[in-house]
Design an enzyme around this catalytic site. Structure first.
Site, PDB file in Angstrom:
ATOM      1  N   THR A 129      47.970  37.920  51.252  1.00 44.12           N
ATOM      2  CA  THR A 129      48.831  39.088  51.014  1.00 44.12           C
ATOM      3  C   THR A 129      48.724  40.144  52.103  1.00 44.12           C
ATOM      4  OG1 THR A 129      49.069  41.022  49.569  1.00 44.12           O
ATOM      5  CG2 THR A 129      46.942  39.952  49.537  1.00 44.12           C
ATOM      6  N   GLU A 131      48.496  43.101  51.522  1.00 50.88           N
ATOM      7  CA  GLU A 131      47.534  44.121  51.064  1.00 50.88           C
ATOM      8  C   GLU A 131      46.226  44.022  51.854  1.00 50.88           C
ATOM      9  OE1 GLU A 131      47.799  46.622  48.602  1.00 50.88           O
ATOM     10  OE2 GLU A 131      49.928  46.159  48.628  1.00 50.88           O
ATOM     11  N   TYR A 153      41.491  44.065  44.691  1.00 45.46           N
ATOM     12  CA  TYR A 153      42.425  42.932  44.831  1.00 45.46           C
ATOM     13  C   TYR A 153      42.475  42.471  46.283  1.00 45.46           C
ATOM     14  CZ  TYR A 153      47.017  40.678  45.441  1.00 45.46           C
ATOM     15  OH  TYR A 153      48.034  39.820  45.787  1.00 45.46           O
ATOM     16  N   LYS A 157      41.299  38.902  47.944  1.00 39.26           N
ATOM     17  CA  LYS A 157      42.237  38.057  48.701  1.00 39.26           C
ATOM     18  C   LYS A 157      41.721  37.790  50.113  1.00 39.26           C
ATOM     19  CE  LYS A 157      45.948  37.088  46.176  1.00 39.26           C
ATOM     20  NZ  LYS A 157      46.440  35.723  45.960  1.00 39.26           N
TER      21      LYS A 157
HETATM   22  P1  NDP Z   1      52.142  36.660  39.146  1.00 37.82           P
HETATM   23  O1  NDP Z   1      51.224  37.749  38.700  1.00 37.82           O
HETATM   24  O2  NDP Z   1      53.553  36.671  38.680  1.00 37.82           O
HETATM   25  O3  NDP Z   1      51.507  35.244  38.715  1.00 37.82           O
HETATM   26  C1  NDP Z   1      50.127  35.038  38.675  1.00 37.82           C
HETATM   27  C2  NDP Z   1      49.846  33.680  38.047  1.00 37.82           C
HETATM   28  O4  NDP Z   1      48.433  33.455  38.050  1.00 37.82           O
HETATM   29  C3  NDP Z   1      50.319  33.527  36.586  1.00 37.82           C
HETATM   30  O5  NDP Z   1      50.883  32.257  36.415  1.00 37.82           O
HETATM   31  C4  NDP Z   1      49.009  33.617  35.818  1.00 37.82           C
HETATM   32  O6  NDP Z   1      49.040  32.945  34.570  1.00 37.82           O
HETATM   33  C5  NDP Z   1      48.065  32.908  36.777  1.00 37.82           C
HETATM   34  N1  NDP Z   1      46.666  33.160  36.490  1.00 37.82           N
HETATM   35  C6  NDP Z   1      46.069  34.345  36.208  1.00 37.82           C
HETATM   36  N2  NDP Z   1      44.761  34.155  35.958  1.00 37.82           N
HETATM   37  C7  NDP Z   1      44.528  32.815  36.057  1.00 37.82           C
HETATM   38  C8  NDP Z   1      43.382  32.011  35.891  1.00 37.82           C
HETATM   39  N3  NDP Z   1      42.187  32.533  35.571  1.00 37.82           N
HETATM   40  N4  NDP Z   1      43.499  30.671  36.076  1.00 37.82           N
HETATM   41  C9  NDP Z   1      44.701  30.127  36.395  1.00 37.82           C
HETATM   42  N5  NDP Z   1      45.828  30.850  36.559  1.00 37.82           N
HETATM   43  C10 NDP Z   1      45.738  32.183  36.395  1.00 37.82           C
HETATM   44  O7  NDP Z   1      52.074  36.627  40.749  1.00 37.82           O
HETATM   45  P2  NDP Z   1      53.249  36.276  41.815  1.00 37.82           P
HETATM   46  O8  NDP Z   1      53.949  35.063  41.375  1.00 37.82           O
HETATM   47  O9  NDP Z   1      53.998  37.511  42.131  1.00 37.82           O
HETATM   48  O10 NDP Z   1      52.395  35.971  43.112  1.00 37.82           O
HETATM   49  C11 NDP Z   1      51.902  34.660  43.379  1.00 37.82           C
HETATM   50  C12 NDP Z   1      50.681  34.762  44.267  1.00 37.82           C
HETATM   51  O11 NDP Z   1      51.023  35.378  45.499  1.00 37.82           O
HETATM   52  C13 NDP Z   1      49.541  35.599  43.679  1.00 37.82           C
HETATM   53  O12 NDP Z   1      48.330  35.020  44.094  1.00 37.82           O
HETATM   54  C14 NDP Z   1      49.727  36.953  44.338  1.00 37.82           C
HETATM   55  O13 NDP Z   1      48.509  37.673  44.390  1.00 37.82           O
HETATM   56  C15 NDP Z   1      50.208  36.527  45.724  1.00 37.82           C
HETATM   57  N6  NDP Z   1      51.049  37.469  46.417  1.00 37.82           N
HETATM   58  C16 NDP Z   1      52.152  37.994  45.802  1.00 37.82           C
HETATM   59  C17 NDP Z   1      52.968  38.871  46.462  1.00 37.82           C
HETATM   60  C18 NDP Z   1      54.195  39.426  45.822  1.00 37.82           C
HETATM   61  O14 NDP Z   1      54.756  40.383  46.347  1.00 37.82           O
HETATM   62  N7  NDP Z   1      54.673  38.857  44.716  1.00 37.82           N
HETATM   63  C19 NDP Z   1      52.670  39.280  47.853  1.00 37.82           C
HETATM   64  C20 NDP Z   1      51.560  38.570  48.445  1.00 37.82           C
HETATM   65  C21 NDP Z   1      50.771  37.713  47.742  1.00 37.82           C
HETATM   66  P3  NDP Z   1      49.450  33.768  33.223  1.00 37.82           P
HETATM   67  O15 NDP Z   1      50.878  34.131  33.398  1.00 37.82           O
HETATM   68  O16 NDP Z   1      49.169  32.817  32.135  1.00 37.82           O
HETATM   69  O17 NDP Z   1      48.552  34.972  33.205  1.00 37.82           O
HETATM   70  P1  GDP Z   2      51.643  46.467  45.621  1.00 35.76           P
HETATM   71  O1  GDP Z   2      52.114  46.779  46.992  1.00 35.76           O
HETATM   72  O2  GDP Z   2      51.168  45.054  45.470  1.00 35.76           O
HETATM   73  O3  GDP Z   2      50.653  47.427  45.090  1.00 35.76           O
HETATM   74  O4  GDP Z   2      52.965  46.486  44.699  1.00 35.76           O
HETATM   75  P2  GDP Z   2      53.479  47.533  43.597  1.00 35.76           P
HETATM   76  O5  GDP Z   2      54.899  47.179  43.331  1.00 35.76           O
HETATM   77  O6  GDP Z   2      52.570  47.571  42.425  1.00 35.76           O
HETATM   78  O7  GDP Z   2      53.393  48.946  44.327  1.00 35.76           O
HETATM   79  C1  GDP Z   2      54.104  49.218  45.505  1.00 35.76           C
HETATM   80  C2  GDP Z   2      53.951  50.685  45.880  1.00 35.76           C
HETATM   81  O8  GDP Z   2      54.656  51.486  44.912  1.00 35.76           O
HETATM   82  C3  GDP Z   2      52.496  51.204  45.865  1.00 35.76           C
HETATM   83  O9  GDP Z   2      52.296  52.008  46.991  1.00 35.76           O
HETATM   84  C4  GDP Z   2      52.428  52.064  44.602  1.00 35.76           C
HETATM   85  O10 GDP Z   2      51.495  53.153  44.682  1.00 35.76           O
HETATM   86  C5  GDP Z   2      53.855  52.597  44.573  1.00 35.76           C
HETATM   87  N1  GDP Z   2      54.250  53.087  43.234  1.00 35.76           N
HETATM   88  C6  GDP Z   2      54.736  54.323  42.961  1.00 35.76           C
HETATM   89  N2  GDP Z   2      54.939  54.447  41.650  1.00 35.76           N
HETATM   90  C7  GDP Z   2      54.568  53.283  41.069  1.00 35.76           C
HETATM   91  C8  GDP Z   2      54.556  52.820  39.717  1.00 35.76           C
HETATM   92  O11 GDP Z   2      54.905  53.513  38.782  1.00 35.76           O
HETATM   93  N3  GDP Z   2      54.129  51.536  39.512  1.00 35.76           N
HETATM   94  C9  GDP Z   2      53.724  50.732  40.545  1.00 35.76           C
HETATM   95  N4  GDP Z   2      53.347  49.480  40.295  1.00 35.76           N
HETATM   96  N5  GDP Z   2      53.713  51.165  41.832  1.00 35.76           N
HETATM   97  C10 GDP Z   2      54.136  52.409  42.080  1.00 35.76           C
END
Ligand code: NDP
Ligand code: GDP
Length: 327
Positions: A129, A131, A153, A157
């Site tokens: 990520t 992040e 987090y 990562k």
């Molecule tokens: P989500 O939060 O939507 O999905 C996370 C998944 O992980 C869910 O299916 C969840 O299952 C599963 N999970 C949680 N805990 C466990 C566990 N202990 N064992 C097995 N599975 C588990 O994330 P996204 O789809 O948005 O993101 C996918 C990946 O990419 C993540 O690793 C995220 O950190 C990373 N990422 C995402 C970005 C984004 O902007 N979306 C950016 C960069 C990286 P359940 O639903 O049952 O809890």
């Molecule tokens: P992140 O980049 O993985 O933390 O994705 P988020 O969507 O959670 O947050 C993106 C940015 O939006 C961060 O800088 C947060 O501080 C900002 N932000 C501002 N208000 C909010 C809020 O109400 N919820 C979340 N999730 N983020 C917020």
């Protein structure tokens, strides 16, 4: 050629659902790691939304349980493993730092270890990520930019990222780390800011709410569409050699401006409804992220296809439809 088998951890999440859909269209057999949840009905909601829930096979197991991963690798003998499972919400990681470390960090190490022991020929993708750049060390972040994580987090990562690189270099695994910048869709979790905004704007339009409460709206993110980003994951595993790639749009926008796009979609005035609430500020902030996707463009032939405006419009429409069907 025999059918390829893919294992996706985090298949019930946003990216897992889009990736499963993509791999199915490419003829893969798709398996998903499914951690036990008390409410089994809610697990496959995103897969149902995309109409692929019946086409994937979910297998019980958890990222924190190496024995379950070993059993699954033996059972499936996957060609490709996509590690998308995580505690993925930055704000929660300050409240659950150790769980985040175990799932998001050690979980990746468990998958790598299971692959090394059981199926070292399998290709591995790690969901890294932007992040990890945190307190940015360069105005535009690329694969060579130093990392400076700013949350439990991001620290978890970063461990997973370096374990991926180390397993590639130490054990000759085909292991790639995709450093993906924020990507969103109608399937994004409601706690993330884009979806919170599109859902909130739809509720205001329907007259269910009058306010949208946000934290730091000056933060800037490089937002793309999840559907585009899962294509990059797949491409990374189809190359001659394993490598790490930044996946981003190369454009950064404030939360405020993203929010304005959403309000404008429904003809609402943002100033009348937006309330700044300290409850949504974080102990440490990542002020700005901006990715350089040049390497992915050159080597993978990957480019983002969806603009921020059209993605927010798609999300607002989906939320409006979803909420309207409930009333
Ligand atoms: P989500 O939060 O939507 O999905 C996370 C998944 O992980 C869910 O299916 C969840 O299952 C599963 N999970 C949680 N805990 C466990 C566990 N202990 N064992 C097995 N599975 C588990 O994330 P996204 O789809 O948005 O993101 C996918 C990946 O990419 C993540 O690793 C995220 O950190 C990373 N990422 C995402 C970005 C984004 O902007 N979306 C950016 C960069 C990286 P359940 O639903 O049952 O809890
Ligand atoms: P992140 O980049 O993985 O933390 O994705 P988020 O969507 O959670 O947050 C993106 C940015 O939006 C961060 O800088 C947060 O501080 C900002 N932000 C501002 N208000 C909010 C809020 O109400 N919820 C979340 N999730 N983020 C917020």
């Amino acid at each position: 050629m025999s059918t390829k088998r893919a294992l996706i951890t985090g298949i019930t999440g946003q990216d897992g659902a889009y990736l499963a859909q993509l791999l199915l269209t490419k003829g893969y057999e798709v398996y998903g790691l499914s951690p036990r949840r008390s409410n089994n009905d809610s697990g496959a909601t995103r897969l149902q939304w995309l109409g692929v829930d019946k086409d994937v096979q979910l297998i019980d197991g958890d990222l924190t349980d190496l024995s379950s991963l070993i059993r699954i690798m033996q059972q499936i003998q996957p060609d490709e493993v996509y590690n998308l499972g995580a505690q993925s919400f930055v704000k929660t990681s300050w409240d659950q730092p150790l769980l985040t470390g175990q799932v998001t960090g050690m979980g990746a190490a468990n998958v790598l270890e299971a692959i090394r022991l059981i199926c070292p020929q399998a290709r591995f993708y790690q969901a890294s990520t932007s992040e990890m750049y945190g307190l940015i060390q360069e105005p535009m972040q690329s694969e060579t930019t130093p990392f400076y994580p700013r949350s439990p987090y991001a620290a978890a990562k970063l461990y997973a990222h370096w374990m991926t690189v180390n397993y590639r270099e130490s054990f000759d695994l085909y292991a790639c780390s995709g450093i993906l910048f924020n990507h969103e869709s109608p399937l994004r979790g409601l706690e993330f800011v884009t979806r919170k905004v599109t859902d909130g704007v739809a509720r205001i339009k329907l007259g269910w709410e009058t306010e949208l409460r946000l934290g730091n709206i000056d933060a800037k993110r490089d937002w793309g569409h999840a559907r585009d980003y899962v294509k990059a994951m797949w491409l990374m595993l189809q190359q001659e050699t394993a490598d790490d790639f930044v996946i981003a749009t190369g454009r950064t926008t404030t939360v405020r401006d993203m929010c304005k796009i959403a309000f404008d979609c429904l003809g609402l005035e943002m100033e009348k409804h937006l309330v700044i609430d300290p409850a949504f500020f974080r102990p440490a902030e990542v002020d700005i992220l901006l990715g350089n996707p040049e390497k992915a463009k050159q080597k993978l032939g990957w480019e983002p296809e969806t603009s921020l405006e059209s993605m927010i419009e798609e999300m607002v429409e989906a939320d409006l439809q979803r909420l309207s069907s409930r009333s």
